[in-house]
Design a protein around this motif. Structure first.
Motif, mmCIF file in Angstrom:
data_model
loop_
_atom_site.group_PDB
_atom_site.id
_atom_site.type_symbol
_atom_site.label_atom_id
_atom_site.label_comp_id
_atom_site.label_asym_id
_atom_site.label_seq_id
_atom_site.Cartn_x
_atom_site.Cartn_y
_atom_site.Cartn_z
ATOM 1 N N ILE A 7 17.352 -0.419 -26.400
ATOM 2 C CA ILE A 7 16.551 0.736 -26.823
ATOM 3 C C ILE A 7 17.451 1.954 -27.000
ATOM 4 N N ALA A 8 17.482 2.487 -28.212
ATOM 5 C CA ALA A 8 18.251 3.709 -28.471
ATOM 6 C C ALA A 8 17.295 4.885 -28.537
ATOM 7 N N GLY A 9 17.614 5.973 -27.836
ATOM 8 C CA GLY A 9 16.797 7.179 -27.910
ATOM 9 C C GLY A 9 15.965 7.431 -26.663
ATOM 10 N N VAL A 10 16.585 7.216 -25.507
ATOM 11 C CA VAL A 10 15.937 7.593 -24.244
ATOM 12 C C VAL A 10 16.885 8.571 -23.560
ATOM 13 N N ALA A 11 16.364 9.744 -23.178
ATOM 14 C CA ALA A 11 17.217 10.652 -22.420
ATOM 15 C C ALA A 11 16.443 11.312 -21.278
ATOM 16 N N ALA A 19 8.524 5.134 -22.748
ATOM 17 C CA ALA A 19 7.230 4.426 -22.650
ATOM 18 C C ALA A 19 7.351 3.004 -23.204
ATOM 19 N N ILE A 20 8.146 2.844 -24.257
ATOM 20 C CA ILE A 20 8.359 1.502 -24.823
ATOM 21 C C ILE A 20 9.148 0.655 -23.830
ATOM 22 N N ALA A 21 10.172 1.261 -23.215
ATOM 23 C CA ALA A 21 10.954 0.543 -22.192
ATOM 24 C C ALA A 21 10.027 0.041 -21.095
ATOM 25 N N LYS A 22 9.132 0.912 -20.679
ATOM 26 C CA LYS A 22 8.250 0.562 -19.576
ATOM 27 C C LYS A 22 7.293 -0.568 -19.941
ATOM 28 N N ALA A 23 6.723 -0.489 -21.138
ATOM 29 C CA ALA A 23 5.807 -1.554 -21.571
ATOM 30 C C ALA A 23 6.559 -2.879 -21.678
ATOM 31 N N LEU A 24 7.787 -2.832 -22.163
ATOM 32 C CA LEU A 24 8.577 -4.067 -22.286
ATOM 33 C C LEU A 24 8.963 -4.600 -20.904
ATOM 34 N N ALA A 25 9.281 -3.692 -19.989
ATOM 35 C CA ALA A 25 9.622 -4.117 -18.624
ATOM 36 C C ALA A 25 8.415 -4.780 -17.955
ATOM 37 N N GLU A 26 7.243 -4.197 -18.172
ATOM 38 C CA GLU A 26 6.001 -4.796 -17.626
ATOM 39 C C GLU A 26 5.804 -6.215 -18.169
ATOM 40 N N ALA A 27 6.235 -6.415 -19.430
ATOM 41 C CA ALA A 27 6.066 -7.722 -20.068
ATOM 42 C C ALA A 27 7.204 -8.683 -19.698
ATOM 43 N N GLY A 28 8.130 -8.220 -18.852
ATOM 44 C CA GLY A 28 9.175 -9.122 -18.350
ATOM 45 C C GLY A 28 10.486 -9.083 -19.107
ATOM 46 N N CYS A 29 10.682 -8.073 -19.942
ATOM 47 C CA CYS A 29 11.958 -7.967 -20.674
ATOM 48 C C CYS A 29 13.041 -7.351 -19.800
ATOM 49 N N HIS A 119 14.498 1.715 -32.073
ATOM 50 C CA HIS A 119 15.083 2.965 -32.573
ATOM 51 C C HIS A 119 14.040 4.043 -32.297
ATOM 52 N N SER A 120 14.304 4.895 -31.301
ATOM 53 C CA SER A 120 13.337 5.939 -30.964
ATOM 54 C C SER A 120 14.055 7.275 -30.947
ATOM 55 N N LEU A 121 14.664 7.595 -32.067
ATOM 56 C CA LEU A 121 15.457 8.822 -32.109
ATOM 57 C C LEU A 121 15.335 9.502 -33.461
ATOM 58 N N ALA A 122 15.499 10.799 -33.414
ATOM 59 C CA ALA A 122 15.456 11.614 -34.623
ATOM 60 C C ALA A 122 16.141 12.927 -34.311
ATOM 61 N N ASN A 123 16.674 13.555 -35.337
ATOM 62 C CA ASN A 123 17.254 14.875 -35.149
ATOM 63 C C ASN A 123 17.329 15.568 -36.507
ATOM 64 N N GLY A 124 16.877 16.778 -36.550
ATOM 65 C CA GLY A 124 16.940 17.558 -37.791
ATOM 66 C C GLY A 124 17.333 18.971 -37.412
ATOM 67 N N PRO A 125 18.599 19.318 -37.606
ATOM 68 C CA PRO A 125 19.076 20.637 -37.129
ATOM 69 C C PRO A 125 18.307 21.806 -37.723
ATOM 70 N N GLU A 126 17.703 21.618 -38.917
ATOM 71 C CA GLU A 126 16.979 22.735 -39.545
ATOM 72 C C GLU A 126 15.470 22.500 -39.548
ATOM 73 N N VAL A 127 14.990 21.711 -38.582
ATOM 74 C CA VAL A 127 13.565 21.330 -38.569
ATOM 75 C C VAL A 127 12.606 22.524 -38.626
ATOM 76 N N VAL A 253 1.527 4.151 -27.226
ATOM 77 C CA VAL A 253 2.531 3.764 -28.224
ATOM 78 C C VAL A 253 3.398 2.635 -27.648
ATOM 79 N N GLY A 254 3.735 2.746 -26.369
ATOM 80 C CA GLY A 254 4.516 1.688 -25.705
ATOM 81 C C GLY A 254 3.816 0.337 -25.801
ATOM 82 N N ASN A 255 2.519 0.329 -25.609
ATOM 83 C CA ASN A 255 1.773 -0.941 -25.643
ATOM 84 C C ASN A 255 1.745 -1.554 -27.035
ATOM 85 N N VAL A 256 1.551 -0.703 -28.058
ATOM 86 C CA VAL A 256 1.533 -1.241 -29.428
ATOM 87 C C VAL A 256 2.937 -1.725 -29.810
#
Ligand code: NAI
Length: 286
Positions: A7-11, A19-29, A119-127, A253-256
């Motif tokens: 999983i990229a994009g956890v800080a 939340a995705i990490a957690k849902a996957l961990a619950e599922a045994g990943c 992929h759970s990351l984004a960045n836009g310096p001029e957002v 979102v983690g569950n889906v």
């Protein structure tokens, strides 16, 4: 065999990646993380000090574990791409092998093949700037960090994904509808991400036998969203206008994500799935 997810994009423990990490961990990943280099120190320190312990708790009472935590910057593919001022920046200089290709190599060496890529990351310096006032540099930076980063990850991790594996990213409906305030080319970056999801579903589907989908999420008060500045208004707007009147929880979102990444979704690929309490289907605010 437990499935392996990178999983990229956890800080921190506030965003969708966690939340995705957690849902996957619950599922045994088993889970490994790619953490943005400038955020790695604080993440590791907070983790070691137990700051995330309550949000690490799984339903069986154990704490979610990470097999490996890698420094990563998804804006760079190889060391040859890294400009001098970044390479020598003190937040980067203390870390090694954080370009996308090097992270993929480390994962292969330390952990072997993976089944799941997030992929759970984004960045836009001029957002905060309207598109009309966005510079070429800012626009390209938004696309580089938020869209090309997915292509780069599928390129580099594809060869180490097991057939039947699955990739997911996070997008936002500003790709299709006008969301004033979501500027700096971030709306363009999400449109590219959604289109690339379809093309990658085909290309990586044929080449690596993996599926590629994206979740179009409703508003969440994550660190990244707070930086945009109007997240509280978006949450309120969604609450008032969506078919389902409740605040979106990251875990929804983690569950889906967990479903799309699992064999339950084995025939779903190239899809943009809304997880937004239904806001996207409204044509007229009430
Ligand atoms: P977040 O702040 O938890 O996650 C964004 C992560 O991206 C952070 O961990 C940050 O360190 C990392 N990052 C930024 N640049 C990077 C780079 N160059 N290399 C590696 N990592 C980098 O915030 P959130 O909101 O959970 O964001 C995750 C995804 O969800 C993003 O794609 C975002 O656009 C998307 N999303 C967020 C919504 C929201 O309302 N929060 C709504 C719809 C989509």
């Amino acid at each position: 065999r437990d499935k392996k997810a990178f999983i990229a994009g956890v800080a921190d423990d506030q965003g969708f990646g966690w939340a995705i990490a957690k849902a996957l961990a619950e599922a045994g990943c088993e889970i490994s993380l790619g953490v943005w280099v400038p955020a790695l120190n604080i993440f590791k320190t907070s983790f070691e000090k137990g700051k995330f312990d309550s949000s690490r708790k799984l339903s069986d009472g154990s704490l979610m574990q990470f097999a490996h935590i890698y420094p990563m910057d998804a804006v760079f593919d190889t060391m040859a791409d890294v400009p001098e001022e970044v390479a020598t920046n003190k937040r980067y200089a203390g870390n090694k092998a954080w370009t996308v290709s090097e992270v993929a190599e480390s994962v292969k060496k330390d952990w072997g093949n993976v089944d799941i890529l997030v992929h759970s990351l984004a960045n836009g310096p001029e957002v905060v700037k309207p598109l009309l006032e966005t510079s070429r540099k800012g626009y390209l930076a938004a696309l580089s960090a938020s869209s090309y980063s997915l292509i780069s990850m599928v390129q580099r991790f594809g060869p180490l994904m097991n057939p039947g594996g699955s990739v997911i990213s996070l997008t936002y409906n500003a790709s299709n509808r006008i969301i004033p305030g979501y500027g700096g080319g971030m709306s363009s970056a999400k449109a590219a991400l959604e289109s690339d999801t379809r093309v990658l579903a085909y290309e990586a589907g044929r080449k690596y036998k993996v599926r590629v989908n994206t979740i179009s999420a409703g508003p969440l008060g994550s660190r990244a969203a707070k930086a945009i500045g109007f997240i509280d208004d978006m949450i309120r707007y969604s609450y008032e206008n969506a078919p389902v009147q409740k605040e979106l929880a990251a875990s929804e979102v983690g569950n889906v994500a967990c479903f799309l990444l699992s064999p339950l979704a084995s025939a779903v690929t190239g899809h943009v799935m809304f997880v937004d309490n239904g806001l996207n289907v409204m044509g007229l605010a009430t």
